[in-house]
Design an enzyme around this catalytic site. Sequence first.
Site, mmCIF file in Angstrom:
data_model
loop_
_atom_site.group_PDB
_atom_site.id
_atom_site.type_symbol
_atom_site.label_atom_id
_atom_site.label_comp_id
_atom_site.label_asym_id
_atom_site.label_seq_id
_atom_site.Cartn_x
_atom_site.Cartn_y
_atom_site.Cartn_z
ATOM 1 N N GLY A 17 18.098 30.885 50.336
ATOM 2 C CA GLY A 17 18.310 31.808 51.238
ATOM 3 C C GLY A 17 17.263 31.799 52.217
ATOM 4 O O GLY A 17 16.501 33.298 51.893
ATOM 5 N N GLY A 60 15.377 34.978 53.969
ATOM 6 C CA GLY A 60 15.499 36.381 53.779
ATOM 7 C C GLY A 60 13.981 36.485 53.854
ATOM 8 O O GLY A 60 12.722 36.146 54.038
ATOM 9 N N ARG A 71 23.190 30.007 55.893
ATOM 10 C CA ARG A 71 23.953 30.519 55.545
ATOM 11 C C ARG A 71 24.994 29.953 56.977
ATOM 12 O O ARG A 71 26.297 29.604 56.556
ATOM 13 C CB ARG A 71 25.134 31.659 55.108
ATOM 14 C CG ARG A 71 24.412 32.290 53.769
ATOM 15 C CD ARG A 71 25.499 32.772 53.358
ATOM 16 N NE ARG A 71 25.067 34.225 53.251
ATOM 17 C CZ ARG A 71 25.253 35.167 52.305
ATOM 18 N NH1 ARG A 71 26.489 35.718 51.790
ATOM 19 N NH2 ARG A 71 24.592 36.493 52.290
ATOM 20 N N TYR A 101 23.474 45.103 39.534
ATOM 21 C CA TYR A 101 22.404 44.289 40.739
ATOM 22 C C TYR A 101 21.344 43.880 39.489
ATOM 23 O O TYR A 101 20.866 42.872 39.529
ATOM 24 C CB TYR A 101 21.578 44.403 41.913
ATOM 25 C CG TYR A 101 20.426 44.281 42.377
ATOM 26 C CD1 TYR A 101 20.405 43.119 43.197
ATOM 27 C CD2 TYR A 101 19.072 45.104 42.632
ATOM 28 C CE1 TYR A 101 19.682 42.690 43.573
ATOM 29 C CE2 TYR A 101 18.332 44.026 42.462
ATOM 30 C CZ TYR A 101 18.342 43.110 42.817
ATOM 31 O OH TYR A 101 17.016 42.204 43.082
ATOM 32 N N LYS A 104 20.521 40.463 37.799
ATOM 33 C CA LYS A 104 18.736 39.734 38.363
ATOM 34 C C LYS A 104 18.814 39.318 36.906
ATOM 35 O O LYS A 104 18.508 38.248 36.537
ATOM 36 C CB LYS A 104 18.149 40.388 38.456
ATOM 37 C CG LYS A 104 18.248 40.920 40.127
ATOM 38 C CD LYS A 104 18.373 39.525 41.009
ATOM 39 C CE LYS A 104 16.671 38.615 41.246
ATOM 40 N NZ LYS A 104 17.093 37.573 42.070
ATOM 41 N N VAL A 153 9.879 45.696 47.113
ATOM 42 C CA VAL A 153 8.500 44.940 47.543
ATOM 43 C C VAL A 153 8.800 45.570 49.107
ATOM 44 O O VAL A 153 9.829 45.656 49.679
ATOM 45 C CB VAL A 153 9.061 43.702 48.082
ATOM 46 C CG1 VAL A 153 8.261 42.204 48.088
ATOM 47 C CG2 VAL A 153 9.686 42.385 46.700
ATOM 48 N N SER A 163 14.077 46.558 49.949
ATOM 49 C CA SER A 163 13.060 48.245 49.090
ATOM 50 C C SER A 163 12.840 48.670 50.369
ATOM 51 O O SER A 163 12.180 50.335 50.769
ATOM 52 C CB SER A 163 11.924 47.335 48.864
ATOM 53 O OG SER A 163 12.820 47.268 47.249
HETATM 54 P P1 NDP Z 1 17.223 39.407 51.203
HETATM 55 O O1 NDP Z 1 18.229 39.957 51.387
HETATM 56 O O2 NDP Z 1 16.108 39.081 52.711
HETATM 57 O O3 NDP Z 1 17.455 37.718 51.220
HETATM 58 C C1 NDP Z 1 18.062 37.977 50.144
HETATM 59 C C2 NDP Z 1 18.742 36.079 50.590
HETATM 60 O O4 NDP Z 1 19.859 35.154 50.356
HETATM 61 C C3 NDP Z 1 18.855 35.565 52.015
HETATM 62 O O5 NDP Z 1 18.911 34.855 52.620
HETATM 63 C C4 NDP Z 1 20.434 35.591 52.675
HETATM 64 O O6 NDP Z 1 21.504 35.095 53.327
HETATM 65 C C5 NDP Z 1 20.694 35.141 50.915
HETATM 66 N N1 NDP Z 1 22.605 35.051 49.982
HETATM 67 C C6 NDP Z 1 22.236 36.150 49.078
HETATM 68 N N2 NDP Z 1 23.832 35.525 48.946
HETATM 69 C C7 NDP Z 1 24.225 34.400 48.654
HETATM 70 C C8 NDP Z 1 25.497 33.683 48.445
HETATM 71 N N3 NDP Z 1 25.787 34.334 47.999
HETATM 72 N N4 NDP Z 1 24.960 32.254 49.693
HETATM 73 C C9 NDP Z 1 23.873 32.166 50.315
HETATM 74 N N5 NDP Z 1 23.136 32.895 50.306
HETATM 75 C C10 NDP Z 1 23.179 34.185 50.076
HETATM 76 O O7 NDP Z 1 16.157 39.624 50.200
HETATM 77 P P2 NDP Z 1 15.065 39.877 50.069
HETATM 78 O O8 NDP Z 1 13.899 38.791 50.251
HETATM 79 O O9 NDP Z 1 14.607 40.958 49.972
HETATM 80 O O10 NDP Z 1 15.481 38.835 48.103
HETATM 81 C C11 NDP Z 1 15.198 37.629 47.934
HETATM 82 C C12 NDP Z 1 14.655 37.015 46.231
HETATM 83 O O11 NDP Z 1 13.877 38.054 45.512
HETATM 84 C C13 NDP Z 1 15.788 38.039 45.973
HETATM 85 O O12 NDP Z 1 16.119 37.025 44.362
HETATM 86 C C14 NDP Z 1 15.912 39.589 45.290
HETATM 87 O O13 NDP Z 1 16.726 40.149 44.450
HETATM 88 C C15 NDP Z 1 14.270 39.130 44.970
HETATM 89 N N6 NDP Z 1 13.875 40.254 44.866
HETATM 90 C C16 NDP Z 1 13.690 41.493 45.852
HETATM 91 C C17 NDP Z 1 12.692 42.439 46.033
HETATM 92 C C18 NDP Z 1 13.041 43.335 46.465
HETATM 93 O O14 NDP Z 1 12.509 44.660 46.519
HETATM 94 N N7 NDP Z 1 12.983 43.532 48.042
HETATM 95 C C19 NDP Z 1 12.665 42.499 43.960
HETATM 96 C C20 NDP Z 1 12.908 42.189 43.524
HETATM 97 C C21 NDP Z 1 13.473 40.725 43.523
HETATM 98 P P3 NDP Z 1 21.674 35.687 54.372
HETATM 99 O O15 NDP Z 1 20.233 36.188 54.904
HETATM 100 O O16 NDP Z 1 22.607 34.689 55.160
HETATM 101 O O17 NDP Z 1 22.911 36.654 53.690
#
Ligand code: NDP
Length: 339
Positions: A7, A10, A32, A165, A169, A199, A216
């Site tokens: 990911g 992200g 992706r 969601y 998790k 976050v 967030s």
């Molecule tokens: P983002 O949406 O920015 O990042 C999520 C990432 O996961 C992206 O790279 C996305 O790809 C990838 N992804 C999601 N679904 C798929 C799939 N089916 N196949 C391939 N790739 C996938 O979120 P965050 O950076 O905020 O979150 C990162 C992690 O932190 C997650 O596990 C989230 O649950 C966890 N988290 C986040 C919090 C927050 O407040 N931000 C709080 C607690 C936990 P693409 O960009 O192409 O969509």
Amino acid sequence: MTVLVSGATGFVAQYIINDLLKQNYKVIGTVRSQETADKLKKLFGNNPNLALELVADIAAPNAFDSVFKKYGSDIKVVLHTASPVSINTRECEKDLLIPAVNGTKNILEAIKKYAAKSVERVVVTSSCAAVVDTSNQGDGSVVYTEESWNPATWEICQVNGISAYCGSKKLAEAAAWDFVRENRNAVKFQLSTVNPIYVFGPQLFDEDVKDRLSSSCELINALLRGKPEAQYLQGMRGNYIDVRDVSRAHLAAFQKEQAIGKRLILSNGPFTYQNLEDDFPQLKGKILVGNPGSGKDIHKTMPTIDNTKTREILGYPFKSLKETVDDTAAQILKKDGKL
Ligand code: NDP
């Protein structure tokens, strides 16, 4: 040493990759599409220590096999951050539960098949959503610790996107711990999880400040940009952590012996939905003010997150609410030409 980060596009993962590159790790990120790979590579200045590989859907059978076939025993550490965060869905199984749980199982199975003897540490990005029980939301007597678990089940959590969601998790994290228990003699790696609460913080790259921000940070974005949803978000409260501290914790999770087998709960205390005006006078009269001064009373009605054990393991102070909110807001205001 080579670290695999799933990911890579992200919000959180970009900071992790940046921190890893600064510490001279070689990084393989999964994305992706080729288009996002090209864009991300450019944002990281075509750093030769960053390779990006395509994993179109983490939930597809054997999703990570091609990456492990290609890099094999080079990979020593795996940071699994990819997970769906789309809470506005009605298709809870398809959009949340299946990708979160199967994505986690797939990356662990790929390690078992292709790198059982070489991967030493795995860090799964879980969430405080796997820790808290949302039915206790208004109960100030409740205390959550590193031992607490959201009681969600696959069936019960599907009442709406937010509940699903949280369930996704919890079930994905539980699947990772189960995998380690069941495969203790088949894989070498030690597991840790990082469980952040909301976050906040600036995007690593200014280019990523879009009309809508992911997860967030949209809470702050909606308020600043006067979006209609800010009205009902006024009652919003929760706990926060800065994205830079979340990234740092992912590195500590695999670098520190004390983090082995631990859940690192990341929270630096509560926030309510107000108080931006003081730091940005240009916003006066232009954004909702909430109910200044009411925060302390509201906090008394919220469960406490006691992450003393995590703080001891990590050993660094978390960024203050003021710093994280101000940095988030400043980047958005700069983008809109208001700073
Ligand atoms: P983002 O949406 O920015 O990042 C999520 C990432 O996961 C992206 O790279 C996305 O790809 C990838 N992804 C999601 N679904 C798929 C799939 N089916 N196949 C391939 N790739 C996938 O979120 P965050 O950076 O905020 O979150 C990162 C992690 O932190 C997650 O596990 C989230 O649950 C966890 N988290 C986040 C919090 C927050 O407040 N931000 C709080 C607690 C936990 P693409 O960009 O192409 O969509």
